[in-house]
Design a protein around this motif. Sequence first.
Motif, short mmCIF file in Angstrom:
data_model
loop_
_atom_site.label_atom_id
_atom_site.label_comp_id
_atom_site.label_asym_id
_atom_site.label_seq_id
_atom_site.Cartn_x
_atom_site.Cartn_y
_atom_site.Cartn_z
N SER A 24 0.86 -1.19 0.00
CA SER A 24 0.00 0.00 0.00
C SER A 24 0.89 1.23 0.00
O SER A 24 1.87 1.31 0.75
N GLY A 26 0.21 5.34 0.11
CA GLY A 26 -0.84 6.35 0.24
C GLY A 26 -2.19 5.66 0.27
O GLY A 26 -2.40 4.70 1.02
N SER A 27 -3.07 6.09 -0.59
CA SER A 27 -4.41 5.50 -0.64
C SER A 27 -4.53 4.38 -1.68
O SER A 27 -5.62 3.84 -1.89
N ASP A 29 -3.83 0.62 -2.90
CA ASP A 29 -3.52 -0.73 -2.42
C ASP A 29 -3.26 -1.63 -3.62
O ASP A 29 -4.12 -1.78 -4.48
#
Length: 181
Positions: A24, A26-27, A29
């Motif tokens: 992952s 940051g945002s 995945d």
Amino acid sequence: QKPWWGGYYQPGNASRTSSYQLISVGSLDFLFLHLEFQAPDDVLNWARGVLQSYPNRRAIVSTHYYLDANGQRNTGVPNGVRSGANFGEDIWQELVRSEPNIFMVHSAHISSEARLTSSNDAGKSVYQILTDFQGGLNGGDGWLRYYVFKPSLNEIHAFTYSPTLGQFDTDAESQFILPYD
């Protein structure tokens, strides 16, 4: 024993030639899924199970022999075949095109650079990329490909660089931008 290590096919197989990792940033995945050379059906079935266990992760697949130098999925034998072998077109038909979270497939084996973009069954683009520099001067002069994800631009920027030579290759096959949401 790393938090990003997902697992590998055939527990007890020390080579771990088919494996996956969960990363992952940051945002975003990601699921990195690595398939062995000429992956047989049991490996593709295992890979499908891994992908379906993580449907919300963006998946990148790497395998050894998938695209040819003309940017087409391989359908034949590069050198020898083991029982139940799958080639590029087989892997596309049996795994990649039906799994909506796969957006990129990397391959090598053929000393060249090439790209193919295809739509999967969900109508999403899948970037299929051949990158193999080992046939170049001095065993490839250390050339490597890296990607910079730019979520604010909905783009992935590809760069090809040789730390041995201290230079970038900037031709259209070596430096490019992929649109990606």
